[in-house]
Design a protein around this motif. Structure first.
Motif, PDB file in Angstrom:
ATOM      1  N   ALA A  92       0.061   4.118   0.859  1.00 48.73           N
ATOM      2  CA  ALA A  92      -0.267   4.996   1.990  1.00 48.73           C
ATOM      3  C   ALA A  92       0.259   4.453   3.315  1.00 48.73           C
ATOM      4  O   ALA A  92       0.816   5.200   4.114  1.00 48.73           O
ATOM      5  CB  ALA A  92      -1.778   5.193   2.072  1.00 48.73           C
ATOM      6  N   CYS A  93       0.082   3.133   3.561  1.00 49.67           N
ATOM      7  CA  CYS A  93       0.439   2.624   4.896  1.00 49.67           C
ATOM      8  C   CYS A  93       1.458   1.490   4.872  1.00 49.67           C
ATOM      9  O   CYS A  93       1.939   1.069   5.920  1.00 49.67           O
ATOM     10  CB  CYS A  93      -0.821   2.188   5.646  1.00 49.67           C
ATOM     11  SG  CYS A  93      -1.477   0.615   5.077  1.00 49.67           S
ATOM     12  N   HIS A 139      -7.118   2.614   1.492  1.00 45.56           N
ATOM     13  CA  HIS A 139      -6.585   3.477   0.436  1.00 45.56           C
ATOM     14  C   HIS A 139      -6.739   2.781  -0.921  1.00 45.56           C
ATOM     15  O   HIS A 139      -6.476   1.597  -1.053  1.00 45.56           O
ATOM     16  CB  HIS A 139      -5.096   3.766   0.708  1.00 45.56           C
ATOM     17  CG  HIS A 139      -4.424   4.552  -0.376  1.00 45.56           C
ATOM     18  ND1 HIS A 139      -4.548   5.910  -0.492  1.00 45.56           N
ATOM     19  CD2 HIS A 139      -3.607   4.164  -1.403  1.00 45.56           C
ATOM     20  CE1 HIS A 139      -3.849   6.330  -1.540  1.00 45.56           C
ATOM     21  NE2 HIS A 139      -3.265   5.293  -2.104  1.00 45.56           N
ATOM     22  N   CYS A 198      -6.395  -1.134  -0.305  1.00 44.31           N
ATOM     23  CA  CYS A 198      -5.653  -1.672   0.835  1.00 44.31           C
ATOM     24  C   CYS A 198      -6.626  -2.252   1.865  1.00 44.31           C
ATOM     25  O   CYS A 198      -7.614  -1.614   2.216  1.00 44.31           O
ATOM     26  CB  CYS A 198      -4.818  -0.558   1.462  1.00 44.31           C
ATOM     27  SG  CYS A 198      -4.004  -1.038   2.992  1.00 44.31           S
ATOM     28  N   CYS A 230      -6.021   0.154   5.409  1.00 40.13           N
ATOM     29  CA  CYS A 230      -6.416   1.568   5.524  1.00 40.13           C
ATOM     30  C   CYS A 230      -7.445   1.980   4.473  1.00 40.13           C
ATOM     31  O   CYS A 230      -7.834   3.147   4.433  1.00 40.13           O
ATOM     32  CB  CYS A 230      -5.193   2.482   5.476  1.00 40.13           C
ATOM     33  SG  CYS A 230      -4.496   2.681   3.828  1.00 40.13           S
ATOM     34  N   CYS A 268       0.837  -1.195   0.000  1.00 40.18           N
ATOM     35  CA  CYS A 268       0.000   0.000   0.000  1.00 40.18           C
ATOM     36  C   CYS A 268       0.879   1.256   0.000  1.00 40.18           C
ATOM     37  O   CYS A 268       1.739   1.415   0.874  1.00 40.18           O
ATOM     38  CB  CYS A 268      -0.913  -0.009   1.226  1.00 40.18           C
ATOM     39  SG  CYS A 268      -1.830   1.547   1.399  1.00 40.18           S
TER      40      CYS A 268
HETATM   41 ZN   LIG Z   1      -2.932   1.055   3.374  1.00 41.49          ZN
END
Ligand SMILES: [Zn+2]
Length: 338
Positions: free
Chosen positions: A65-66, A89, A84, A87, A63
């Motif tokens: 983002a995370c 995303h 994801c 999260c 991911c």
């Molecule tokens: Zn994520």
């Protein structure tokens, strides 16, 4: 020696027979990746997607983002997306890569990358437009994005050992202009070629810059590594070789046709000759002052991978998947030359 890569191309005629070329240069007779193999591997959208997923996330989705690895996938407007599991995303397969916001499908991108790496000479945006069946603007943007990927990959290229170096110019002569050093309407660049002990070319590096001591020092810091024997003519800026700890093998040639034949400059003359033929046979003209750095990088990328033509496309796909987006404004901006 002030090589001039000029436009329009002067006609030189054939220089070698096919038989002697085969004997001299095994590189040109490699099989590479045939169009039939290309279609088999990358002929559908699904195959291109699979190749891009593998290139972007070789160890499975991560991911953006995370950093978590679990995801589900879905399609929106025909494009592949991932969500994801941690999260929530969402990202598309191409977001965050140089392909981001493209209006062209993946099969066209892959075909373009195939043509740009497998053809003997470079492929112009105009040719790409015809091959891909897209408008000129789309072809231009696609080509410049791919060239930018190549430039980024070659940015950290360093030459070492025996390196032949020379000054050269890219560009057309103005009517009434003079040729060689100091003439108008030309972009100066340094060309350096790492050779074997016997002088066979191995790797090349082209860098758009003036021929000042400062620019040469900067080039040496970025693109040359010790131990180094720098083989040059008498141009003053090459004298910085000693200051950076290199052995300087300097021959004051006086320029002209005779110096081109000197054996110590065999590799650099060959590489610059090839560059000249490849550019002048492909491009009628381009805006040298704005885009020379990218055309030089394209030539450098291809030259430095010429020994393994069958691997060059997957490597370029990997590079495209890991290069950040490049917008039209960025691509149209001129390189700030030092
Ligand atoms: Zn994520």
């Amino acid at each position: 020696m002030a090589h001039l890569v000029s436009y329009p191309p002067p006609y030189h005629g054939p220089t070698t027979t096919e038989e002697s070329a085969m004997a001299i240069n095994g590189v040109q007779f490699q099989k590479g990746l045939s169009m039939a193999q290309f279609i088999e591997r990358y002929g559908t959208k699904e195959r291109c997607e699979a190749a891009l997923v593998q290139s972007r996330w070789p160890n499975g989705f991560v991911c953006p983002a995370c950093g978590v690895g679990d995801s589900s996938s879905f399609r929106r407007a025909g494009r592949l997306y991932f969500q994801c599991s941690a999260c929530r995303h969402q990202c598309s397969l191409i977001s965050g890569t140089v392909l981001e916001s493209t209006k062209l499908g993946l099969t066209r991108w892959f075909l373009a990358m195939h043509l740009l790496t497998q053809s003997k000479n470079n492929v112009s945006a105009l040719e790409l437009m015809r091959h891909l069946g897209v408008c000129y603007k789309s072809a231009w943007l696609l080509k410049h994005k791919v060239m930018e990927v190549m430039r980024v990959r070659e940015e950290s290229r360093q030459l070492t050992g025996r390196v032949e170096i020379d000054d050269a110019y890219l560009g057309g002569e103005l009517p009434g202009g003079t040729s060689g050093r100091g003439s108008e309407n030309k972009v100066p660049f340094l060309a350096a070629v790492q050779t074997t002990e016997s002088g066979q070319p191995v790797l090349a590096c082209f860098s758009q810059r003036p021929f000042s001591n400062e620019a040469m020092k900067d080039f040496a810091a970025r693109s040359l590594a010790l131990p180094l024997t720098l083989v040059s003519d008498g141009l003053a800026c090459f004298n910085v070789a000693s200051a950076i700890g290199a052995v300087h093998d300097r021959t004051v040639t006086g320029g002209g046709a005779a110096s081109v034949k000197l054996p110590q400059f065999h590799a650099i003359n060959m590489v610059l000759g090839n560059l000249k033929r490849s550019l002048s046979g492909t491009y009628h003209a381009f805006d040298f002052t704005k885009y020379a750095h990218r055309y030089l990088a394209e030539a450098q990328y291809r030259f430095n991978r010429r020994f393994d033509l069958s691997a060059i496309l997957p490597r370029l796909v990997r590079a495209a998947a890991t290069t950040s987006p490049r917008g039209a404004a960025f691509l149209r901006a001129a390189e700030v030359c030092q």
